[in-house]
Design a protein around this motif. Structure first.
Motif, mmCIF file in Angstrom:
data_model
loop_
_atom_site.group_PDB
_atom_site.id
_atom_site.type_symbol
_atom_site.label_atom_id
_atom_site.label_comp_id
_atom_site.label_asym_id
_atom_site.label_seq_id
_atom_site.Cartn_x
_atom_site.Cartn_y
_atom_site.Cartn_z
ATOM 1 N N THR A 106 -49.613 40.635 120.719
ATOM 2 C CA THR A 106 -49.769 40.949 122.324
ATOM 3 C C THR A 106 -49.644 42.409 122.683
ATOM 4 O O THR A 106 -50.524 42.557 123.526
ATOM 5 N N ALA A 107 -49.203 43.148 121.962
ATOM 6 C CA ALA A 107 -49.222 44.610 122.069
ATOM 7 C C ALA A 107 -50.054 45.484 121.202
ATOM 8 O O ALA A 107 -50.136 46.411 121.238
ATOM 9 N N ASP A 108 -50.174 44.791 120.042
ATOM 10 C CA ASP A 108 -51.042 45.630 119.018
ATOM 11 C C ASP A 108 -52.054 44.858 118.172
ATOM 12 O O ASP A 108 -51.859 43.552 118.501
ATOM 13 N N PRO A 109 -52.774 45.205 117.468
ATOM 14 C CA PRO A 109 -53.788 44.448 116.770
ATOM 15 C C PRO A 109 -53.088 43.441 115.626
ATOM 16 O O PRO A 109 -53.911 42.629 114.966
ATOM 17 N N ILE A 110 -51.884 43.571 115.414
ATOM 18 C CA ILE A 110 -51.217 42.944 114.077
ATOM 19 C C ILE A 110 -50.868 41.417 114.770
ATOM 20 O O ILE A 110 -50.283 41.238 115.835
ATOM 21 N N PRO A 111 -51.537 40.385 114.195
ATOM 22 C CA PRO A 111 -51.247 39.020 114.661
ATOM 23 C C PRO A 111 -49.786 38.620 114.545
ATOM 24 O O PRO A 111 -49.080 39.145 113.831
ATOM 25 N N GLN A 112 -49.513 37.867 115.239
ATOM 26 C CA GLN A 112 -47.869 37.369 115.537
ATOM 27 C C GLN A 112 -47.427 36.635 114.226
ATOM 28 O O GLN A 112 -46.397 37.194 113.945
ATOM 29 N N THR A 113 -48.158 35.861 113.295
ATOM 30 C CA THR A 113 -47.290 35.187 112.233
ATOM 31 C C THR A 113 -47.285 36.361 111.227
ATOM 32 O O THR A 113 -46.338 36.575 110.574
ATOM 33 N N MET A 114 -48.274 37.160 110.984
ATOM 34 C CA MET A 114 -48.502 38.542 110.116
ATOM 35 C C MET A 114 -47.101 39.364 110.526
ATOM 36 O O MET A 114 -46.467 39.602 109.793
ATOM 37 N N ALA A 115 -46.828 39.693 111.869
ATOM 38 C CA ALA A 115 -45.812 40.428 112.050
ATOM 39 C C ALA A 115 -44.100 39.881 111.909
ATOM 40 O O ALA A 115 -43.564 40.330 111.364
ATOM 41 N N ALA A 116 -44.234 38.497 112.266
ATOM 42 C CA ALA A 116 -42.999 37.746 112.194
ATOM 43 C C ALA A 116 -42.797 37.947 110.714
ATOM 44 O O ALA A 116 -41.609 37.719 110.368
ATOM 45 N N TYR A 117 -43.514 37.889 109.638
ATOM 46 C CA TYR A 117 -43.280 37.763 108.332
ATOM 47 C C TYR A 117 -43.276 39.342 107.652
ATOM 48 O O TYR A 117 -43.272 39.330 106.424
ATOM 49 N N ALA A 118 -43.853 40.242 108.401
ATOM 50 C CA ALA A 118 -43.576 41.681 108.109
ATOM 51 C C ALA A 118 -44.740 41.478 106.731
ATOM 52 O O ALA A 118 -44.273 42.417 105.790
ATOM 53 N N MET A 119 -45.785 41.065 106.841
ATOM 54 C CA MET A 119 -46.737 41.154 105.943
ATOM 55 C C MET A 119 -47.378 42.732 105.970
ATOM 56 O O MET A 119 -47.591 43.129 106.946
ATOM 57 N N GLN A 120 -47.794 43.197 104.802
ATOM 58 C CA GLN A 120 -48.420 44.413 104.692
ATOM 59 C C GLN A 120 -49.864 44.465 104.801
ATOM 60 O O GLN A 120 -50.548 45.371 104.953
#
Length: 164
Positions: A106-120
């Motif tokens: 919503t605020a950056d290009p990182i998708p929501q599930t990727m962010a929730a799991y702190a994927m690199q």
């Protein structure tokens, strides 16, 4: 396998599902071990290693005990990695396991599930036990034998309880 069972796996944030008759959630999959493969169509390591590995896992383990889930998590080249392009990719590569399209950030290009799991980045493999706890979180290409051993270990556990 390094035990990272200190946290319940976050929910997935999926815009669309492929190869699934209805939306999949961790709650729906509770009681099964889950192998979540995060990938992108234009990721070399994904195309040559992790996607074929996910296919091998799906063929090798009992689907009543293990759910293999793909997560198309696009954090770059958004204009070309569309759900329409993914549908063609899935058909061309004969992928049969369920694949979710990660919701854009919503605020950056990182998708929501990727962010929730702190994927690199991608590929990322996450193993979730029968109780919904993250037990492995690995960025990069993982050796087939190591992954199979980790999955077999989780399948051998018999720790289901009514409060899970």
């Amino acid at each position: 396998m390094e035990d990272t069972a200190t946290s319940i796996a976050p929910d997935w944030h999926v815009a669309q599902w492929f190869n699934a008759s209805s939306p999949l959630t961790l709650q729906v999959l509770r009681g099964k071990v889950v192998a979540l493969h995060a990938f992108q169509m234009l990721c070399q390591g994904c195309v040559t290693s992790s996607i074929p590995q996910a296919q091998r896992i799906a063929r090798s383990f009992d689907p009543s005990q293990l759910a293999v889930i793909g997560m198309h998590t696009v954090f770059e080249h958004h204009d070309v990695m569309t759900p329409q392009a993914l549908a063609v990719f899935i058909r061309e590569f004969h992928l049969t396991f369920p694949i979710g399209v990660d919701l854009p950030g919503t605020a950056d290009p990182i998708p929501q599930t990727m962010a929730a799991y702190a994927m690199q980045g991608t590929p990322t493999l996450i193993l979730i036990d029968r109780r919904g706890r993250m037990r492995k979180h690995a960025f990069g290409v993982e050796d087939d034998m190591r992954v199979a051993a980790d999955i077999a270990f989780l399948l051998a556990e018999r720790e289901l309880s009514n409060d899970a």
